[in-house]
Write a protein that holds these residues in place. Structure first.
Motif, PDB file in Angstrom:
ATOM      1  N   MET A 150       0.828  -1.207   0.000  1.00 38.78           N
ATOM      2  CA  MET A 150       0.000   0.000   0.000  1.00 38.78           C
ATOM      3  C   MET A 150       0.862   1.257   0.000  1.00 38.78           C
ATOM      4  O   MET A 150       0.650   2.188  -0.783  1.00 38.78           O
ATOM      5  N   THR A 193       2.774   1.659  -3.363  1.00 37.32           N
ATOM      6  CA  THR A 193       1.854   2.098  -4.413  1.00 37.32           C
ATOM      7  C   THR A 193       1.573   3.588  -4.296  1.00 37.32           C
ATOM      8  O   THR A 193       1.544   4.317  -5.297  1.00 37.32           O
ATOM      9  N   ALA A 249       2.605   6.329  -7.103  1.00 36.56           N
ATOM     10  CA  ALA A 249       1.538   7.114  -7.713  1.00 36.56           C
ATOM     11  C   ALA A 249       1.810   8.603  -7.571  1.00 36.56           C
ATOM     12  O   ALA A 249       1.582   9.388  -8.499  1.00 36.56           O
ATOM     13  N   ALA A 268      -4.242   5.483 -10.254  1.00 34.70           N
ATOM     14  CA  ALA A 268      -3.609   4.472  -9.404  1.00 34.70           C
ATOM     15  C   ALA A 268      -3.667   4.893  -7.945  1.00 34.70           C
ATOM     16  O   ALA A 268      -3.903   4.077  -7.046  1.00 34.70           O
ATOM     17  N   ALA A 297      -5.543   2.867  -4.852  1.00 38.18           N
ATOM     18  CA  ALA A 297      -4.844   2.510  -3.618  1.00 38.18           C
ATOM     19  C   ALA A 297      -5.533   3.095  -2.397  1.00 38.18           C
ATOM     20  O   ALA A 297      -5.549   2.496  -1.324  1.00 38.18           O
ATOM     21  N   CYS A 337      -3.816   6.784   1.715  1.00 33.28           N
ATOM     22  CA  CYS A 337      -2.997   5.577   1.515  1.00 33.28           C
ATOM     23  C   CYS A 337      -2.149   5.296   2.753  1.00 33.28           C
ATOM     24  O   CYS A 337      -1.998   4.143   3.178  1.00 33.28           O
TER      25      CYS A 337
END
Length: 578
Positions: free
Chosen positions: A1, A4, A8, A16, A20, A43
């Protein structure tokens, strides 16, 4: 997580980052400099929540844990797994199975939790369990009975909040749960309250920050973390005598909880005396009639005018946006549409938002939100339409010139006062007419059906109808107007007929292209009434031309019209069909 989120943010890929953060892509539709930092923060919150869930019990497992404790931990872990991913997988198979499974799991969890929590009285446990069951089973009952009432349906919400409060009190008195776990439970309670309040705020149209709903929804992970930590810390040793002492000292405070519940719950059932009043309404059927042009609309009324046009379904039969979409969301979508550069992209974004409208309808509505953008786009569209029109006119002029070049004067040496030669485009059925285009007097007129019966021509009043050999093609037509009767010259013609015709206004013309469809003269032809108003004789010559195999587009027919002053109305056939 976390990885990502970082990738992003670095790549600037909002889709994206939205997946997430929210497991959806709708975050990419939001506009503003706050979108990327907000989604990145969510996130990070999700990463922390997953760490709290997956790290396992913080305390060594107590030996000989009661069966109730073991099964409660299993149910809590299953519920947390359901919140994160399990119910999504089950829902893919069946919505009913997902709903029933989650309902049964939570009811069993409520019962075991009421049994396991120590340090509180049996009456306290019973009230806690009752509130939890009311909050869980009442929505299921209403759904089964197909009953949806805002006043009654708010009772489960309050009951669930009451269960959370009493469970946190029970955890604090029990002694097995840490202050961090109880604090996270309080944050989860606050997030639930905020979620309920935010729903009313959004419906009222008061919400100014488009990401508020996303923030509150993100805080829902605290509930999953609280339940996971509750399961983690159940692995520790059970509460000792200190907890029993706390129970006896707190027993005196239980009546106050009962009194509060007795006062609050009836108020929830009764509900408010009036419904909520919203800042905007989309149900005003007469609002469109009150809308003025943008320049005449007060600045404070322009957003309301946009909402009215977006809600109205009086013209196309369908509103621009779904009827259940809050006005604030409509305004947010309008701002997003204003930021889209092209008409096609705007239509695509509108469809993704669940709406539909023509380009003109959308432009008329968005003018009240972003007049400069719409004015610029209308100017671009007008320039594009002008360019396309100019291109069509150039193509038409070239086509006319090419057709006219195939035609020539059959009497080149006999000059008339007025004369002209042009290609004439014939429409379905063929034929053409000569008439006084400014004669407004009602009276007899030439009839094409009579011309068909005659085989060539019919004349009456100020008009004449002439039939042709062909149709849906171009022929050559020459007109000559003399001050006196010219020589007859029958040689080379298949048909020659002379009739009388009247000009009341001093005009006799052949219709230009296009006249009544795709018919008319492709070049300019003069008026034939050389002496002004009065009676004239009109002599019509016609012949078929030889077909040219090398030029399939060559005209197959030629007509000559000769007009000169004359009072006779007699029809004279100089040469019949051969």
């Amino acid at each position: 997580m976390a990885v990502t989120a970082v990738l992003a943010v670095v790549s600037g890929e909002v889709s994206a980052l939205s997946v997430a953060a929210t497991a959806t892509t709708w975050g990419r539709l939001m506009q503003g400099a706050w979108v990327v930092p907000l989604l990145a923060g969510i996130c990070g919150l999700n990463a922390w929540a997953l760490w709290q869930v997956l790290r396992g019990p913080a305390l060594p497992r107590a030996e000989g844990s009661p069966r109730d404790v073991v099964w409660l931990r299993r149910l809590l872990y299953a519920g947390v797994a359901g919140d994160f991913v399990l119910w999504e997988l089950v829902e893919a198979l069946s919505d009913i199975v997902e709903y029933v499974a989650s309902l049964v799991l939570w009811v069993a969890t409520l019962i075991l939790l009421a049994r396991v929590v120590s340090g509180v009285s049996a009456r306290f446990r019973a009230i806690t369990l009752a509130l939890g069951l009311i909050g869980t089973l009442t929505p299921a009952l209403l759904l089964f009975l197909d009953i949806f009432s805002f006043r009654v349906f708010s009772l489960p919400t309050v009951a669930s909040l009451g269960w959370t409060v009493m469970t946190l009190i029970g955890q604090r008195r029990d002694g097995r749960w840490s202050g961090a776990t109880i604090g996270i439970g309080r944050i989860a309670l606050t997030a639930s309250l905020a979620f309920s309040v935010l729903g009313l705020v959004i419906r009222s149209g008061w919400l100014l920050f488009d990401g508020s709903f996303l923030v509150v929804k993100a805080f829902g992970v605290f509930t999953a973390v609280w339940l996971a930590r509750t399961a983690h810390e159940l692995a520790g040793p059970a509460a000792g005598p200190a907890a029993e002492t706390t129970s006896r000292s707190a027993a005196g405070r239980e009546p106050r909880l009962l009194v509060a519940a007795a006062l609050v719950l009836p108020l929830v059932v009764v509900g408010a005396e009036e419904g909520a009043r919203f800042g905007f309404t989309g149900l005003d059927e007469g609002c469109r009639e009150r809308i003025r042009a943008y320049a005449d609309t007060r600045p404070q009324d322009r957003r309301r005018s946009f909402v009215c046009l977006a809600r109205d379904d009086g013209h196309g039969g369908k509103a621009m946006f779904p009827g259940n979409l809050p006005e604030q969301r409509i305004l947010a979508h309008g701002e997003e549409l204003c930021a889209v550069p092209g008409a096609e992209e705007r239509q695509a974004l509108l469809r993704r938002a669940g709406g539909s409208a023509t380009t003109d309808e959308l432009g008329d509505a968005l003018e009240f939100l972003c007049p400069g953008v719409i004015a610029g786009q209308r100017a671009d569209r007008a320039r594009e339409q002008a360019r396309e029109q100019a291109e069509r006119e150039r193509e038409l002029a070239a086509w006319k010139a090419e057709r006219n070049a195939r035609c020539s004067d059959p009497w080149p040496r006999l000059r008339a006062g007025r004369q002209g030669t042009a290609a004439y485009s014939l429409f379905e059925g063929g034929g053409y007419d000569v008439f006084d285009d400014r004669d407004s007097v009602e009276g007899p007129a030439a009839d094409f059906f009579e011309a068909v019966d005659d085989g060539f021509i019919d004349a009456a009043g100020s008009s004449a109808a002439i039939m042709t050999y062909g149709e849906n093609e171009a022929m050559c037509l020459t007109v000559k107007a003399f001050g006196a009767a010219p020589p007859l010259r029958l040689k080379g013609w298949d048909k020659v007929v002379e009739v009388g015709i009247l000009s009341r206004s001093g005009r006799l013309v052949v219709p230009p292209y296009p006249e009544g469809g795709d018919s008319g003269a492709l070049g300019p032809l003069p008026g034939l009434a050389v002496d002004g108003p009065g009676r004239y004789r009109m002599r019509v010559y016609a012949r078929e031309l030889e077909w040219d195999e090398d030029d399939p587009e060559a005209p197959a027919e030629e007509h000559l019209i000769v007009v000169y002053p004359g009072r006779s109305t007699k029809k004279v056939v100089h040469r019949p069909w051969r």
